[in-house]
Design a protein around this motif. Structure first.
Motif, mmCIF file in Angstrom:
data_model
loop_
_atom_site.group_PDB
_atom_site.id
_atom_site.type_symbol
_atom_site.label_atom_id
_atom_site.label_comp_id
_atom_site.label_asym_id
_atom_site.label_seq_id
_atom_site.Cartn_x
_atom_site.Cartn_y
_atom_site.Cartn_z
ATOM 1 N N UNK A 1 0.779 -1.278 -0.056
ATOM 2 C CA UNK A 1 -0.045 0.058 0.048
ATOM 3 C C UNK A 1 0.725 1.131 -0.069
ATOM 4 N N UNK A 2 2.180 1.029 0.433
ATOM 5 C CA UNK A 2 3.061 2.364 0.353
ATOM 6 C C UNK A 2 2.718 3.721 0.955
ATOM 7 N N UNK A 3 2.792 3.574 2.388
ATOM 8 C CA UNK A 3 2.301 4.889 2.753
ATOM 9 C C UNK A 3 3.497 5.713 2.879
ATOM 10 N N UNK A 4 3.237 6.922 3.108
ATOM 11 C CA UNK A 4 4.411 7.905 3.354
ATOM 12 C C UNK A 4 5.181 7.913 4.587
ATOM 13 N N UNK A 5 4.499 7.463 5.617
ATOM 14 C CA UNK A 5 5.213 7.411 6.603
ATOM 15 C C UNK A 5 4.702 6.332 7.775
ATOM 16 N N UNK A 6 5.539 5.859 8.449
ATOM 17 C CA UNK A 6 5.269 4.618 9.327
ATOM 18 C C UNK A 6 5.650 4.790 10.520
ATOM 19 N N UNK A 7 4.768 4.941 11.653
ATOM 20 C CA UNK A 7 4.933 5.129 12.999
ATOM 21 C C UNK A 7 4.855 3.819 13.983
ATOM 22 N N UNK A 8 5.900 3.227 14.280
ATOM 23 C CA UNK A 8 5.827 1.968 15.071
ATOM 24 C C UNK A 8 5.877 2.211 16.466
ATOM 25 N N UNK A 9 4.737 1.805 17.193
ATOM 26 C CA UNK A 9 4.594 1.813 18.444
ATOM 27 C C UNK A 9 4.473 0.365 19.220
ATOM 28 N N UNK A 10 4.815 -0.570 18.244
ATOM 29 C CA UNK A 10 4.554 -2.143 18.523
ATOM 30 C C UNK A 10 5.500 -2.545 20.007
ATOM 31 N N UNK A 11 6.513 -1.846 19.934
ATOM 32 C CA UNK A 11 7.331 -2.337 20.911
ATOM 33 C C UNK A 11 8.161 -3.484 20.532
ATOM 34 N N UNK A 12 9.107 -4.110 21.136
ATOM 35 C CA UNK A 12 10.047 -5.261 20.740
ATOM 36 C C UNK A 12 10.723 -4.993 19.545
ATOM 37 N N UNK A 13 11.328 -3.893 19.700
ATOM 38 C CA UNK A 13 11.808 -3.003 18.658
ATOM 39 C C UNK A 13 13.091 -3.938 17.776
ATOM 40 N N UNK A 14 13.722 -4.643 18.660
ATOM 41 C CA UNK A 14 14.831 -5.627 18.063
ATOM 42 C C UNK A 14 14.243 -6.374 17.218
ATOM 43 N N UNK A 15 12.943 -6.890 17.311
ATOM 44 C CA UNK A 15 12.218 -7.757 16.315
ATOM 45 C C UNK A 15 11.593 -7.137 15.474
ATOM 46 N N UNK A 16 10.830 -6.162 15.694
ATOM 47 C CA UNK A 16 9.812 -5.615 14.412
ATOM 48 C C UNK A 16 10.560 -4.414 13.819
ATOM 49 N N UNK A 17 11.669 -3.757 14.128
ATOM 50 C CA UNK A 17 11.987 -2.655 13.310
ATOM 51 C C UNK A 17 12.466 -2.898 12.051
ATOM 52 N N UNK A 18 13.333 -3.768 11.980
ATOM 53 C CA UNK A 18 14.238 -4.074 10.627
ATOM 54 C C UNK A 18 13.157 -4.374 9.575
#
Length: 225
Positions: free
Chosen positions: A75-92
């Motif tokens: 869907x190609x959004x312009x900006x993604x704000x990640x508040x999921x937590x467990x960023x070592x797993x979710x960020x990449x």
């Protein structure tokens, strides 16, 4: 690298959590209708109903970082704000899905997550994307700022404040199972617990967990004067 066509959407991942709801509400208040992303459509719709928008916000249902990354790529959004937590797993996987041309923000406060995202710098730079990690003022940011304030601090004229002799000479990143340390002031009996009146940040220091527990026990036993 060509950025390609992107929407003007701002996605909030983990939109049903406390931080996600706060981010979505702020975006809506600023006139930016957020796209709410989470695992449960009913909960996303309930959050959307609280935002005061004329039309209910768009919701994207995805239950894993990989599923969210797939939707971002599609869907190609312009900006993604990640508040999921467990960023070592979710960020990449999520940050990679924003490339090329999309932008990514998360609230990571742990060194492994930050280092992994920082490793994408050359790739993001070539793709025309901005990746922001550690947004906000979390534990890691607080410790780094207070440590920097304490570096080389001198006693102000006419002030009783002095830097802690045990102040670390560099930002303290303590790992392992004993890595969660607390900041405690030198003066324990204060009007505001945790920050003595008139004290400067340079007086704070990191205290290992066992010492913090011992001080808490002593504080409870000591009569208030």
């Amino acid at each position: 690298m060509e950025q390609g066509n992107r929407t003007d959407e701002v996605w909030v991942l983990g939109a049903t959590g406390r931080t996600g709801r706060a981010v979505a509400a702020r975006l809506a208040a600023d006139g930016v209708p957020p796209v709410l992303v989470g695992r449960n459509r009913g909960r996303l719709e309930r959050v959307g109903a609280t935002l005061g928008l004329t039309h209910g916000p768009k919701a994207v249902v995805a239950g894993t970082p990989e599923a969210i990354a797939a939707e971002i790529s599609r869907q190609r959004p312009a900006v993604v704000v990640n508040t999921l937590g467990d960023y070592a797993r979710t960020a990449l996987p999520i940050a990679r899905a924003c490339l090329p041309g999309g932008h990514y923000v998360d609230l990571a406060a742990d060194v492994p997550a930050m280092l992994r995202l920082a490793a994408l710098h050359p790739e993001a730079q070539g793709a025309g994307s901005t990746l922001v990690t550690g947004a906000g003022f979390g534990v890691l940011g607080t410790q780094a700022v207070v440590t920097m304030l304490g570096e080389g601090a001198r006693r102000p004229a006419g002030s009783g404040s002095t830097p802690s002799p045990r102040w670390p000479s560099r930002p303290a990143v303590w790992g392992g199972a004993r890595g969660q340390h607390r900041r405690r002031p030198h003066h324990r009996r204060t009007a505001l617990r945790g920050w003595p009146a008139g004290a400067s940040p340079a007086r704070l220091r990191l205290v290992p967990p066992h010492a913090a527990r011992r001080r808490d026990r002593d504080d409870r036993r000591r009569p208030v004067r």
